[in-house]
Scaffold this active site. Sequence first.
Site, PDB file in Angstrom:
ATOM      1  CB  SER A  15      -0.875   0.007   1.260  1.00  0.00           C
ATOM      2  OG  SER A  15      -1.629  -1.179   1.335  1.00  0.00           O
TER       3      SER A  15
ATOM      4  CB  CYS B 205      -5.162  -0.721   6.041  1.00  0.00           C
ATOM      5  SG  CYS B 205      -3.729  -1.308   5.104  1.00  0.00           S
TER       6      CYS B 205
ATOM      7  CG  ASP C 295      -5.065  -2.191   1.213  1.00  0.00           C
ATOM      8  OD1 ASP C 295      -4.789  -3.351   0.856  1.00  0.00           O
ATOM      9  OD2 ASP C 295      -4.314  -1.220   0.987  1.00  0.00           O
TER      10      ASP C 295
ATOM     11  CD1 TRP D  71      -0.929  -8.668   5.525  1.00  0.00           C
ATOM     12  CD2 TRP D  71      -1.568  -6.705   4.674  1.00  0.00           C
ATOM     13  NE1 TRP D  71      -0.430  -7.676   6.335  1.00  0.00           N
ATOM     14  CE2 TRP D  71      -0.805  -6.469   5.838  1.00  0.00           C
ATOM     15  CE3 TRP D  71      -2.073  -5.617   3.953  1.00  0.00           C
ATOM     16  CZ2 TRP D  71      -0.531  -5.190   6.301  1.00  0.00           C
ATOM     17  CZ3 TRP D  71      -1.801  -4.348   4.432  1.00  0.00           C
ATOM     18  CH2 TRP D  71      -1.041  -4.134   5.580  1.00  0.00           C
TER      19      TRP D  71
END
Length: 635
Positions: free
Chosen positions: A415, A587, A632, A634
Amino acid sequence: MGCTYSVSRERQALANRPPTSVRETSFIEKMKRTNKSIVVFYGSQTGTAEEFANRLSKDAQRYGMKGMAADPEEYDMSELSRLTEIEDSLVIFCMATYGEGEPTDNAQDFSVWLQETSVSLEGVNFAVFALGNKTYEHYNAMGKFVDRRLAELGGRRIFDLGLGDDDANLEEDFVSWREQFWPAVCEHFGVEATGEDCSIRQYKLVVHSDVNMSEVYMGELYRLKSFKNQKPPFDSKNPFLAPVTMNRKLNKGGTRHLMHLELDISDSKIRYESGDHVAVYPINEASIVNKIGEILGVDLDTVISLNNLDEESNKKHPFPCPTTYRTALTHYLDITNPPRTNVLYELAQYATDPKDQEKMRKMASSSSEGKALYQAWVLESQRNVLAVLEDMPSVRPPADHLCELLPRLQARYYSIASSAMMLPNSVHICAVVVEYKTKTGRINRGVATNWLKNKVVMDNGHKSTVPMYVRKSQFRLPFKASSPVVMIGPGTGIAPFIGFIQERAWLKQQGREVGETVLYYGCHHRSEDFLYQEELEGYERSGVLTQLNVAFSRDQERKVYVQHLMKRNKEHLWKLINADGAHVYVCGDARNMARDVQNVFCEIAEELGGLTHTQAVDYIKRLMTKGRYSQDVWS
């Protein structure tokens, strides 16, 4: 992403396309001409779906059928209805889901066409294997969509949708699906399932003894000499070599290394927006490459080409050729991830010790004992291909076959931690260096983060550069600057929010009305890893950040995380979301943090909005659908 010489992504970079003959866009005509009845399309972002597609097309040979793997971006997908022209034909889709339920780059056009088309697929036989990750909100969305739409258009599903979960064991999911898939195909087409597993080479080795080194690939991804002679536009096939202008350690203490890098894009014509991702192409550690060369007894500087035995294939080589073994193992091949079962199966034939051969064949089998052994010996022990070769000294494959089998080394996405409004000529990265000890006592290091960590601004009088491009994202600030934003990003999840805050600061400087800007950030200790502390506190003092909430999880006896601070401020959060139309951004870690944060929002909606649990879950889902709750994340 995609194959080495994929065609239609060249459209993004016409200026870089060398003169070529016109490529065929009709997969039907190609199948007829090459006597193939099975086509396996892949939607691939990191190469795994492409790898699975290649494995399935190879499998077809073992059942007396002929298959081809294909990139949907290279072909006219409206021809799917014409598959009925080919007797006993079958289309298979290996579809990965990217980000928040989105198609991969190479499947975007196909996805739009499939959504909008009304073409009849009656009589078209199909099957779908989906690749996803259960920690994400939209688990396997693309595979499910393709499977559903093909059936809605009249296609004949000859085997159930396969769901692969990368959070658990994607390889095992694929092997289990495939093991039941082929007998179903054989039964459907009345083919005798006599498929013997055997080694099928796809590429032929050519050694170049007399070659002009200026014609040899040295790490370029598509166009020869593209690193020396850079031409925009820059993309996944043509990355920009961005000079490193800063590389500093962010944390003041602790055992981890958190870093901030700045890349200069002033000569690139690259444009980005806050929330976008920067893709970087790392290289493998020289010591691992050298050890592999040593074990295989090969001169790594030998110039080679691996040429596809199927001359009709669009994919002429597994990676840019001609090149050297050293370049292939350094720039093009993934040598640090645990090898998949098909690689072990192929390597087993080179074992001179029957025990080694039996063990490798067992791990590559679909028996429950074999799967458990693969899980323990390869995955849980985190053995990469070098560790496998070290721990099985009788396995010594030819270097060219190993290079054929290994997947491509992929770009890594980060990012962007800056705003183009404030810093149009610079892209910032915030990352943590990955390094850990495996069960076998080896030290494994993250390919990209360790490579980036060692990028100094000047290296022997030369500017250090990073091959990169920008990938657009859906993670965007609201169109109206006056809309409030709530950002939740512990650890390196702070990255895109640095860009968001910089953008809000710039808008404020321009005299624009900027809504409330609230940040929830978390780290271990205030004195050790409070990333961007000075910048964030400065933005709070200037009023750009209207609220800075920081959870120091280990500064007291009971751990405190961002979700605990959110509960404390529940009235304010509910007002922002329910009354003021705030946009929420999350995020970081998908597995725990993102899920916990979402649960807290549901609890707040239940308590302060008087909703039932089901209504609260639907309320948050509606925010997502409206683009007011973005992630966003992971795993």
